[in-house]
Design an enzyme around this catalytic site. Structure first.
Site, PDB file in Angstrom:
ATOM      1  N   GLU A  24      19.255  64.546  27.965  1.00  0.00           N
ATOM      2  CA  GLU A  24      20.149  65.608  28.406  1.00  0.00           C
ATOM      3  C   GLU A  24      20.182  65.760  29.924  1.00  0.00           C
ATOM      4  O   GLU A  24      20.592  66.796  30.443  1.00  0.00           O
ATOM      5  CB  GLU A  24      19.738  66.929  27.747  1.00  0.00           C
ATOM      6  CG  GLU A  24      19.798  66.903  26.233  1.00  0.00           C
ATOM      7  CD  GLU A  24      19.265  68.174  25.604  1.00  0.00           C
ATOM      8  OE1 GLU A  24      20.020  69.158  25.571  1.00  0.00           O
ATOM      9  OE2 GLU A  24      18.101  68.192  25.160  1.00  0.00           O
ATOM     10  N   SER A 160      21.659  69.808  22.368  1.00  0.00           N
ATOM     11  CA  SER A 160      22.950  69.223  22.734  1.00  0.00           C
ATOM     12  C   SER A 160      23.596  68.425  21.612  1.00  0.00           C
ATOM     13  O   SER A 160      24.489  67.620  21.848  1.00  0.00           O
ATOM     14  CB  SER A 160      22.801  68.320  23.984  1.00  0.00           C
ATOM     15  OG  SER A 160      22.537  69.100  25.119  1.00  0.00           O
ATOM     16  N   SER A 295      29.607  75.694  28.507  1.00  0.00           N
ATOM     17  CA  SER A 295      28.445  76.250  27.822  1.00  0.00           C
ATOM     18  C   SER A 295      28.727  77.657  27.310  1.00  0.00           C
ATOM     19  O   SER A 295      29.565  78.386  27.852  1.00  0.00           O
ATOM     20  CB  SER A 295      27.228  76.256  28.746  1.00  0.00           C
ATOM     21  OG  SER A 295      26.792  74.943  29.033  1.00  0.00           O
TER      22      SER A 295
END
Length: 322
Positions: A24, A160, A295
């Site tokens: 990530e 994720s 996000s």
């Protein structure tokens, strides 16, 4: 609720940790840049730092007033780096090392939630070695017999959407397990929960944790995988989520319940499935919520009327005041 920026925070120096070597990394750097920009915009001296061999000496020689995590992946979320910061006496925003570790280990977190009476999909955690010891065929048969179909297969730690697979048929299960093990040595297999997919940010208020508006996730492709999370246009979000008042209240209560059961603090994000009837199902808690342009945590903060910089500064102030 408003988040004023105290003068003492304006004089503080904050290090934002991002990057690292996890899968990530790119998302972490994007989160870190947005956090750094948000803190700078409200007058905080914020510095973005990668996690490498130079980090520890610099923190020891010139310790910041506080650290803010944008470090996704194991080092940033499993509590280990927090333990190092505790060791050298550098305070940080977010859960303690022990609480972060509880949330990072999904099977352990789900066990804690279950003991606390918080609904979570039934699951089984299986290490890679068990398939060679017991035989993959018979073991997979028992999983389907116990949990039914469809199933969600995911690494026991991580985020994720990496290594996550939706299994609709028995034939899809072996490949899903192999794909999952590419990201970790333990697979979490859980009964697939149907309903509205929501994420709820939880932050510490003056007296008790409070929730941000629930964000409903509606991927265009039907699956909320890595691409759907971070590619603009791949997902539609609804803020607040399209829930009835009863559902919204129950989901918020479940999110706060999970936050408290896991011993979290400052800010985290709780992911849930809200069915048409029955209790919301808590999937997991994320102690380093993403802060990229797609996000969910900053999206919810904005919907609640909070500037993300002011909100983060309020959390820094809490750290400095303790």
């Amino acid at each position: 609720m408003t988040f004023a920026v105290p003068n003492v925070v304006g004089e503080a120096r904050v290090v934002v940790l991002a990057g690292g070597l996890s899968y990530e990394r790119d998302v972490s750097l994007r989160s870190g840049r947005r956090i750094t920009d948000a803190l700078t915009r409200v007058g905080v001296a914020a510095e973005l730092r990668d996690v490498d061999a130079s980090l520890l000496p610099s923190l020891v020689d010139d310790p910041p007033d506080a650290v803010v995590f944008a470090l996704h992946g194991q080092v940033g979320e499993d509590g280990s780096l927090r333990s190092v910061l505790d060791l050298i006496g550098v305070p940080y925003v977010g859960p303690s090392a022990a609480a972060a570790h509880r949330a990072w280990d999904k099977p352990a977190a789900k066990a804690i939630l279950t003991e606390a009476g918080i609904a979570t999909p039934e699951w089984i955690a299986l290490p890679r070695e068990m398939f060679s010891d017991l035989g993959a065929g018979p073991l997979l048969e028992r999983i389907v017999e116990r949990l039914g179909l469809p199933l969600a297969v995911k690494p026991a730690s991580g985020g994720s959407g990496l290594g996550v697979h939706l299994v609709r048929t028995v034939a899809e299960l072996p490949a899903a397990m192999i794909g999952c093990f590419a990201y970790g040595d333990v697979a979490l297999v859980e009964r697939f929960a149907t309903g509205v997919d929501v994420a709820i940010g939880v932050i510490d208020g003056p007296e008790a944790p409070i929730t941000l508006p629930a964000v409903e996730i509606e991927p265009i492709s039907g699956e909320y995988d890595y691409a759907a999370r971070y590619n603009p246009g791949a997902t539609t979000w609804h803020v607040p989520a399209r829930l009835s008042e009863t559902q919204a209240t129950a989901a918020a209560a479940a999110a706060i319940g999970a936050y408290q059961a896991l011993g979290l603090r400052d800010l985290s994000r709780v992911d849930l499935i809200v069915p048409d009837s029955g209790a919301p199902q808590v999937l997991e808690a994320n102690v380093v919520p993403g802060m990229t342009e797609t996000s969910l945590f900053p999206m919810a903060a904005e919907a609640a009327g909070h500037d993300i910089g002011d909100l983060l500064v309020a959390m820094v102030h809490r750290v400095l005041a303790t």
